[in-house]
Design a protein around this motif. Sequence first.
Motif, PDB file in Angstrom:
ATOM      1  N   THR A  97      47.635 -28.024 -29.918  1.00 36.90           N
ATOM      2  CA  THR A  97      47.225 -29.424 -30.020  1.00 36.90           C
ATOM      3  C   THR A  97      48.209 -30.195 -30.894  1.00 36.90           C
ATOM      4  N   SER A  98      47.882 -31.443 -31.157  1.00 35.60           N
ATOM      5  CA  SER A  98      48.645 -32.226 -32.132  1.00 35.60           C
ATOM      6  C   SER A  98      48.283 -31.765 -33.539  1.00 35.60           C
ATOM      7  N   ALA A  99      49.215 -31.948 -34.462  1.00 35.96           N
ATOM      8  CA  ALA A  99      48.927 -31.634 -35.864  1.00 35.96           C
ATOM      9  C   ALA A  99      47.863 -32.588 -36.401  1.00 35.96           C
ATOM     10  N   ASN A 100      47.824 -33.805 -35.866  1.00 36.49           N
ATOM     11  CA  ASN A 100      46.824 -34.783 -36.304  1.00 36.49           C
ATOM     12  C   ASN A 100      45.416 -34.276 -36.020  1.00 36.49           C
ATOM     13  N   LEU A 101      45.233 -33.613 -34.871  1.00 30.73           N
ATOM     14  CA  LEU A 101      43.911 -33.085 -34.551  1.00 30.73           C
ATOM     15  C   LEU A 101      43.525 -31.981 -35.538  1.00 30.73           C
ATOM     16  N   ALA A 102      44.483 -31.132 -35.902  1.00 30.66           N
ATOM     17  CA  ALA A 102      44.189 -30.069 -36.868  1.00 30.66           C
ATOM     18  C   ALA A 102      43.696 -30.664 -38.189  1.00 30.66           C
ATOM     19  N   MET A 237      53.490 -27.419 -20.702  1.00 26.72           N
ATOM     20  CA  MET A 237      54.712 -27.609 -21.487  1.00 26.72           C
ATOM     21  C   MET A 237      54.983 -29.093 -21.717  1.00 26.72           C
ATOM     22  N   ILE A 238      54.717 -29.911 -20.712  1.00 25.11           N
ATOM     23  CA  ILE A 238      54.878 -31.358 -20.871  1.00 25.11           C
ATOM     24  C   ILE A 238      53.979 -31.858 -21.996  1.00 25.11           C
ATOM     25  N   LYS A 239      52.738 -31.387 -22.008  1.00 21.20           N
ATOM     26  CA  LYS A 239      51.812 -31.749 -23.094  1.00 21.20           C
ATOM     27  C   LYS A 239      52.370 -31.323 -24.436  1.00 21.20           C
ATOM     28  N   ASP A 240      52.822 -30.069 -24.527  1.00 22.55           N
ATOM     29  CA  ASP A 240      53.307 -29.526 -25.799  1.00 22.55           C
ATOM     30  C   ASP A 240      54.546 -30.253 -26.301  1.00 22.55           C
ATOM     31  N   LEU A 241      55.500 -30.514 -25.398  1.00 24.48           N
ATOM     32  CA  LEU A 241      56.717 -31.211 -25.810  1.00 24.48           C
ATOM     33  C   LEU A 241      56.410 -32.649 -26.208  1.00 24.48           C
ATOM     34  N   GLY A 242      55.359 -33.209 -25.632  1.00 25.10           N
ATOM     35  CA  GLY A 242      54.926 -34.537 -26.058  1.00 25.10           C
ATOM     36  C   GLY A 242      54.507 -34.541 -27.521  1.00 25.10           C
ATOM     37  N   PHE A 243      53.803 -33.480 -27.945  1.00 25.22           N
ATOM     38  CA  PHE A 243      53.441 -33.351 -29.354  1.00 25.22           C
ATOM     39  C   PHE A 243      54.700 -33.265 -30.227  1.00 25.22           C
ATOM     40  N   CYS A 244      55.693 -32.525 -29.744  1.00 23.72           N
ATOM     41  CA  CYS A 244      56.945 -32.370 -30.488  1.00 23.72           C
ATOM     42  C   CYS A 244      57.625 -33.718 -30.698  1.00 23.72           C
ATOM     43  N   LEU A 245      57.708 -34.492 -29.633  1.00 24.75           N
ATOM     44  CA  LEU A 245      58.381 -35.787 -29.713  1.00 24.75           C
ATOM     45  C   LEU A 245      57.608 -36.768 -30.586  1.00 24.75           C
TER      46      LEU A 245
END
Length: 291
Positions: A97-102, A237-245
């Motif tokens: 997930t996003s770090a914000n959700l954590a 992967m698209i979801k995950d890389l979106g979190f990265c960006l």
Amino acid sequence: MRISFLGLGVMGYPMAGHLVKAGFEVRVYNRTTAKAEQWAKEYAGQAVATVAECVEDADVVLVCVGNDDDVRSVTTSATGAIANMKAGAILVDHTTTSANLAEELLEATAKANLRFIDAPVSGGQAGAENGVLTVMCGGDPSDFDAMQPVFDAYAKSSVLMGKAGQGQRAKMVNQICIAGALTGLSEGLLLAEKSGLDVHTLVDCLKNGAAGSWQMENRANTMAQDKFDFGFAIDWMIKDLGFCLEEAKQHDLKLPLTEASTEAYKALSAEGLGRMDTSVLLKAIRKQAES
């Protein structure tokens, strides 16, 4: 230790099974009830119809679903885990997930007198099935220590990266590195193909040297055979890389390779390849190289 597992996808299903094999009492919930019942029959565990029933009296609640909103639906909603867990229990989110959700979940669990660890995993479906995942954790050290017998059931490695959110940030770095490795591997395979090199022999030659990687050893041969119907789907992967960006943006960073990989994966998904393994990046690299 009573364990509840929420989410029986390609990762959660075998992970929950390993917990039963390790001797834990496991109760499961899945949005598709038939999947939970199938799991219960296979592993002699208990399947229930609601999240509330699943987490009642659990010492540990493990979550492995799809995205941020999926996590919220089974944790912070009125019918979710946090409102129904007993005081002092540990909520562990294995979803990427996003770090914000954590950080949001840390706040919500603290208010409910619960403990929380964000713990995304790496290793893919094969890693889950074979019980050799890597777990990247963010949370309190004492909670991390308490979770070791659980993690040991389905992981070969679990590492505490820092406070809540740092597990997700470590997973972001992991995904960036995968995208980079697959980009280089794709270009290398294209040159090998045009040069008449035998890929199987090439991989045996290179895998133990400085160019070796998990991607090379496990995906190079299948990429050369144009086989991509397995492993980690590019839509995830698209979801995950979106979190990265998004994380990079918060730090005023530009990640050119990650941006390019994301766009390439989006184009492949638009072509109907969204459920293919991330190694299908080769198709996008081939199109760019031969245009």
